[in-house]
Design an enzyme around this catalytic site. Sequence first.
Site, PDB file in Angstrom:
ATOM      1  N   ASN A  38      69.919  14.430  -2.113  1.00 59.04           N
ATOM      2  CA  ASN A  38      70.891  13.549  -1.886  1.00 59.04           C
ATOM      3  C   ASN A  38      71.238  13.910  -0.213  1.00 59.04           C
ATOM      4  O   ASN A  38      70.669  14.698   0.398  1.00 59.04           O
ATOM      5  CB  ASN A  38      72.478  14.109  -2.126  1.00 59.04           C
ATOM      6  CG  ASN A  38      72.949  15.198  -2.400  1.00 59.04           C
ATOM      7  OD1 ASN A  38      72.598  15.834  -1.306  1.00 59.04           O
ATOM      8  ND2 ASN A  38      73.884  16.044  -3.026  1.00 59.04           N
ATOM      9  N   CYS A  48      75.476  16.605   5.018  1.00 62.83           N
ATOM     10  CA  CYS A  48      74.960  17.142   4.301  1.00 62.83           C
ATOM     11  C   CYS A  48      73.794  16.294   3.447  1.00 62.83           C
ATOM     12  O   CYS A  48      74.388  15.149   3.518  1.00 62.83           O
ATOM     13  CB  CYS A  48      75.651  18.282   4.334  1.00 62.83           C
ATOM     14  SG  CYS A  48      75.997  18.250   2.347  1.00 62.83           S
ATOM     15  N   ARG A  77      63.624  20.341  -7.887  1.00 69.03           N
ATOM     16  CA  ARG A  77      63.646  19.121  -8.412  1.00 69.03           C
ATOM     17  C   ARG A  77      62.459  19.017  -7.714  1.00 69.03           C
ATOM     18  O   ARG A  77      61.967  17.019  -8.774  1.00 69.03           O
ATOM     19  CB  ARG A  77      64.821  18.295  -7.718  1.00 69.03           C
ATOM     20  CG  ARG A  77      65.889  20.006  -8.223  1.00 69.03           C
ATOM     21  CD  ARG A  77      66.728  18.567  -9.612  1.00 69.03           C
ATOM     22  NE  ARG A  77      67.677  18.970 -10.889  1.00 69.03           N
ATOM     23  CZ  ARG A  77      69.186  18.363 -10.632  1.00 69.03           C
ATOM     24  NH1 ARG A  77      69.324  17.602 -10.052  1.00 69.03           N
ATOM     25  NH2 ARG A  77      69.699  19.121 -11.680  1.00 69.03           N
ATOM     26  N   ARG A 114      67.154  21.364 -14.591  1.00 69.64           N
ATOM     27  CA  ARG A 114      68.595  21.651 -14.788  1.00 69.64           C
ATOM     28  C   ARG A 114      68.827  23.391 -14.752  1.00 69.64           C
ATOM     29  O   ARG A 114      68.480  23.429 -16.361  1.00 69.64           O
ATOM     30  CB  ARG A 114      69.208  20.757 -15.295  1.00 69.64           C
ATOM     31  CG  ARG A 114      70.461  21.045 -15.869  1.00 69.64           C
ATOM     32  CD  ARG A 114      71.256  20.143 -16.457  1.00 69.64           C
ATOM     33  NE  ARG A 114      71.655  18.605 -15.851  1.00 69.64           N
ATOM     34  CZ  ARG A 114      72.402  18.532 -14.869  1.00 69.64           C
ATOM     35  NH1 ARG A 114      73.097  19.539 -14.966  1.00 69.64           N
ATOM     36  NH2 ARG A 114      72.516  17.344 -14.077  1.00 69.64           N
ATOM     37  N   ARG A 145      74.700  27.500 -10.564  1.00 69.74           N
ATOM     38  CA  ARG A 145      75.824  26.940 -11.057  1.00 69.74           C
ATOM     39  C   ARG A 145      75.745  27.236 -12.674  1.00 69.74           C
ATOM     40  O   ARG A 145      74.510  26.878 -13.827  1.00 69.74           O
ATOM     41  CB  ARG A 145      75.649  25.387 -11.407  1.00 69.74           C
ATOM     42  CG  ARG A 145      76.002  24.870  -9.828  1.00 69.74           C
ATOM     43  CD  ARG A 145      75.690  23.640  -9.737  1.00 69.74           C
ATOM     44  NE  ARG A 145      75.759  23.214  -8.261  1.00 69.74           N
ATOM     45  CZ  ARG A 145      75.444  22.556  -7.436  1.00 69.74           C
ATOM     46  NH1 ARG A 145      75.467  20.728  -8.505  1.00 69.74           N
ATOM     47  NH2 ARG A 145      75.599  22.090  -6.719  1.00 69.74           N
ATOM     48  N   CYS A 173      76.933  23.964   1.792  1.00 68.76           N
ATOM     49  CA  CYS A 173      76.615  24.121   3.015  1.00 68.76           C
ATOM     50  C   CYS A 173      78.355  25.098   3.006  1.00 68.76           C
ATOM     51  O   CYS A 173      78.792  24.767   4.504  1.00 68.76           O
ATOM     52  CB  CYS A 173      77.301  23.091   3.550  1.00 68.76           C
ATOM     53  SG  CYS A 173      77.669  21.643   2.442  1.00 68.76           S
ATOM     54  N   ASP A 197      72.502   9.489  -3.722  1.00 67.64           N
ATOM     55  CA  ASP A 197      71.348  10.055  -4.203  1.00 67.64           C
ATOM     56  C   ASP A 197      70.223   9.451  -4.699  1.00 67.64           C
ATOM     57  O   ASP A 197      69.780   8.675  -4.795  1.00 67.64           O
ATOM     58  CB  ASP A 197      72.362  10.068  -5.977  1.00 67.64           C
ATOM     59  CG  ASP A 197      72.563  11.787  -6.246  1.00 67.64           C
ATOM     60  OD1 ASP A 197      72.844  12.147  -5.460  1.00 67.64           O
ATOM     61  OD2 ASP A 197      74.079  10.948  -7.523  1.00 67.64           O
ATOM     62  N   GLU A 253      67.941  13.322 -10.236  1.00 71.16           N
ATOM     63  CA  GLU A 253      68.244  13.226  -9.197  1.00 71.16           C
ATOM     64  C   GLU A 253      68.054  14.513  -8.012  1.00 71.16           C
ATOM     65  O   GLU A 253      68.313  15.360  -9.010  1.00 71.16           O
ATOM     66  CB  GLU A 253      69.867  13.516  -9.101  1.00 71.16           C
ATOM     67  CG  GLU A 253      70.126  13.122  -7.600  1.00 71.16           C
ATOM     68  CD  GLU A 253      71.524  13.798  -7.511  1.00 71.16           C
ATOM     69  OE1 GLU A 253      72.408  14.822  -8.493  1.00 71.16           O
ATOM     70  OE2 GLU A 253      71.800  14.834  -7.233  1.00 71.16           O
ATOM     71  N   GLU A 296      75.370  26.138 -15.997  1.00 72.37           N
ATOM     72  CA  GLU A 296      74.763  25.226 -16.732  1.00 72.37           C
ATOM     73  C   GLU A 296      75.822  24.899 -18.167  1.00 72.37           C
ATOM     74  O   GLU A 296      75.734  23.618 -18.794  1.00 72.37           O
ATOM     75  CB  GLU A 296      73.606  23.806 -16.266  1.00 72.37           C
ATOM     76  CG  GLU A 296      73.301  24.040 -14.758  1.00 72.37           C
ATOM     77  CD  GLU A 296      74.114  22.452 -14.268  1.00 72.37           C
ATOM     78  OE1 GLU A 296      75.079  21.862 -15.148  1.00 72.37           O
ATOM     79  OE2 GLU A 296      73.653  22.692 -13.057  1.00 72.37           O
ATOM     80  N   GLU A 353      69.487  23.310   2.103  1.00 73.44           N
ATOM     81  CA  GLU A 353      70.557  22.430   3.019  1.00 73.44           C
ATOM     82  C   GLU A 353      70.746  21.792   4.149  1.00 73.44           C
ATOM     83  O   GLU A 353      70.416  23.192   5.449  1.00 73.44           O
ATOM     84  CB  GLU A 353      71.738  23.380   2.978  1.00 73.44           C
ATOM     85  CG  GLU A 353      73.507  22.545   2.815  1.00 73.44           C
ATOM     86  CD  GLU A 353      73.715  21.752   1.672  1.00 73.44           C
ATOM     87  OE1 GLU A 353      73.115  21.395   0.711  1.00 73.44           O
ATOM     88  OE2 GLU A 353      74.969  21.199   2.066  1.00 73.44           O
TER      89      GLU A 353
END
Length: 504
Positions: free
Chosen positions: A437, A463, A470, A352, A341, A311, A421, A434, A343, A360
């Site tokens: 969110n 957001c 996931r 992950r 990311r 976002c 979450d 998770e 990780e 989003e």
Amino acid sequence: MLLRFSLNADLITSADIPDEAVAAIGQAVDEANKSTFQRGVPAEAEPNDIGRIMAWNAAGTALHLEIESGPYTRAHDALFRFRKQLAPVLGRHRIGIRSIEVTAFTVRLEGTIDPAAIPHLPMIRETAADEEGITLTLDVSPTDLENKVPDRLVRLIEEKAEAHAYGGKAEHWELIYESPKQPVQFTDDPTAEMLKRGWIKHGASRGQWIFGPQPVQLFRAFETIVIEEIIRPLGFSEMIFPKLVPWEVWKRSGHAKGVYPEIYYVFTPKTRDPAYWEDVADYYKVTGEVPVEMIRDRLDGPIGGMCYAQCPPFWPFVQGETLANDCLPARVFDRSGTSHRYESGGIHGIERVDEFHRIEVLWLGTADQTVEVADRLHEAYTRVFDELLELEWRCARVTPWFMAQEGLVGVSENESIGTRDYEAILPYSNGWLEFQNVSVNGNKYPKGFNVKIQSGAECWSGCSGIGLERWTAAFLAQKGFDVSKWPERVAKLMGEPEEVFRFL
Ligand code: SER
Ligand code: ZN
């Protein structure tokens, strides 16, 4: 935490300060202590908490000042207020203030401060700890003081101290909803099963998958459900947010405070002149190796990084604007690209990863409107997970993602601000994943990007990140691969898994 600042500085004048001016300076000092420094100070402040010129003397071209304060009209603020007040006084004697020399600056913090919370910064010359607290001796220029370096330093130490105090405790997590139990249909790791079936293969980069047609059918099925059941009924419109995020955005979003270990950094060529790059290309042609070091020398940056939270790069669209009352709550979403990311050791399965896909959802309006949209979304998600996906899941109030991404802990002081979450049980590991969110982010983003509302009401935003990998990991882990046993709507949208490749 007790807080004290002491500052010694010389105001350097354009000519010797004449004896006739000394009385007027004395008057200016009194006036500063009695009134100038009291401006904007809350009524309950103790006299001792407020900036005060404790001693001064004029000698030659230097007016020497010793200023002390607690948290109000801090010594450095007092210095600049006094300079402004003094200028016309000296002007009457045709003397100007040329510069400021800071000769000493200390900050005293008392309370329980873990030494690990004191950052190693070039501006701290010396740290002395005793029973009650610490004294920091700073090396600061007048510009540093004008830029509020001491205040930022104190804030940083407070934040680090909070994080250390919190460190031992588990992360904030508070259950707010638990779905009905679901029968166990599958007990293997869905990533391993997808690999076995040839649905996915590792990408060439770390933490990256190449998704074959079959899992993408499932991604698209979920996307359709999200659009038909959540996004359209709640009135969200599609936008495309940029996926390369410059520092300018991360400074305003707060990510510049903490996201460094996880960024995929972006650089630009110093020039696009082919001659400048010819030896790099030639090196590769001759050796078959890409000369990474040679390339590094020819780059500018990092100019920022690849999309991390999805976002923040939206916000320049509304930056500096005043939003008409009748367009609120404004509701949009983006599904135009990947998030990245680093990780590190954390990579696992498709859930992950370093590169992932997310829808989003973003909205902004008054505080009430923002909270209301979050609640409507939560209801819609609950219906989708319980009735359409038939997942076993739960929802918890956690540290707001925007705080976590800045390296902060705990929860917001305002009860309505925070992140929920959504977690699904993974029968193969008995752990919880998770998978999305929903957050009310308060005025954080409108403030950072200077967005206002016509009515003058404070602008808030929220957001929600819907992770497609996931959702897929959670769904397949619980429902397995026999499509005929899946909940009807998902099975129908998925159709027959398409076998495009056969490997010999
Ligand atoms: N921006 C939020 C996050 O990064 C939701 O996607 O978690
Ligand atoms: Zn977001």
